[in-house]
Design an enzyme around this catalytic site. Sequence first.
Site, short mmCIF file in Angstrom:
data_model
loop_
_atom_site.label_atom_id
_atom_site.label_comp_id
_atom_site.label_asym_id
_atom_site.label_seq_id
_atom_site.Cartn_x
_atom_site.Cartn_y
_atom_site.Cartn_z
N SER A 143 0.83 -1.20 0.00
CA SER A 143 0.00 0.00 0.00
C SER A 143 0.87 1.26 0.00
O SER A 143 1.73 1.41 -0.86
CB SER A 143 -0.97 -0.05 1.18
OG SER A 143 -2.00 0.89 1.04
N GLU A 236 -9.55 -3.53 -6.42
CA GLU A 236 -9.06 -2.56 -5.45
C GLU A 236 -8.84 -1.23 -6.14
O GLU A 236 -8.51 -1.18 -7.34
CB GLU A 236 -7.78 -3.04 -4.78
CG GLU A 236 -6.59 -3.27 -5.69
CD GLU A 236 -5.31 -3.44 -4.89
OE1 GLU A 236 -4.88 -2.46 -4.25
OE2 GLU A 236 -4.76 -4.55 -4.88
N HIS A 266 -7.56 -5.31 -1.70
CA HIS A 266 -6.32 -4.61 -1.39
C HIS A 266 -5.48 -5.37 -0.36
O HIS A 266 -5.97 -5.72 0.71
CB HIS A 266 -6.66 -3.22 -0.87
CG HIS A 266 -5.48 -2.35 -0.59
ND1 HIS A 266 -4.51 -2.09 -1.53
CD2 HIS A 266 -5.11 -1.66 0.52
CE1 HIS A 266 -3.60 -1.28 -1.01
NE2 HIS A 266 -3.94 -1.01 0.23
#
Length: 294
Positions: A143, A236, A266
């Site tokens: 991320s 995502e 995600h």
Amino acid sequence: MPSPEAEKIIAELRAYASQPMPSVTEERMAWEASVKGLRPPEGTLVSGVSLNGVPCEWVERADSDGLVILLVHGGGFTAGSPRTHRRFAAQLALATGARVLVPDYALAPEEPFPAALEDIVAVYAALAEQGTAPEDIVISGDSAGGGLAVAALLKLRELGAPMPRSALLLSPWADLTLSGGSYTSKAHHPNASRAELERGARAYAPVEQHRNPLMSPLFADLSGLPPLLIQAGEHEVFIDDSMGLAERAKAAGVDARLTIAPGLWHVYQHYDCPEAHDAIEEIARFVHASDAGI
């Protein structure tokens, strides 16, 4: 189609996503509370260390080899820690045999850009100072940590420092401007909301600076980077960032592989489902691939 285990997780994520957006403080406290008391998988060892003034955590097997995975945790630049990522770090250590190092880097808004980036580069430098060869280091991130990992590579290139062996990027957030179409088209899937992402991006740096390649490496010249493995879930909001990074890296002559997991979410690699296990197996193969390519 996702496995039954994955479908169950998706339902749980949808339920969580329906709740009101927490404050940064609430998010930090809830995340830390969720992992409090959790023990890493059997066969792994955890120890703290300070490298160039940055607190870090080692997670390793008793028989770990000389390979190091420098894991830059996610959390939207405002949350996360070695504790929140300890279980995943242990899974990496068990699967790869590498020592996994997780820096407790500076978080926004208290310490905005470039504090986190400087911490990651300082930890990388400390590894070299202690005798770890660049070819024995894999930089990784999930991320926001994935975006930070690429930014660290760009900063190392700028400094003329040796590149690591390779880079592993899990659903990287590489565009703080949120320009990709998937930020809208995938918004109905269980993801971080646009409001959360905008808050994290603003906490990290002023909006007018978000196209800076050291914040949004999607806009960077990626030439000279080491081999990349990028993994992302099909559903995502960050999927366009992953695809864009892979495309730009290949165009710049970088050896890059993109794996998109159908129907998944995600950073699915952190969860207990067959698809996550497959992803970690791919990571292990990539980590041990030769420098000649993946």
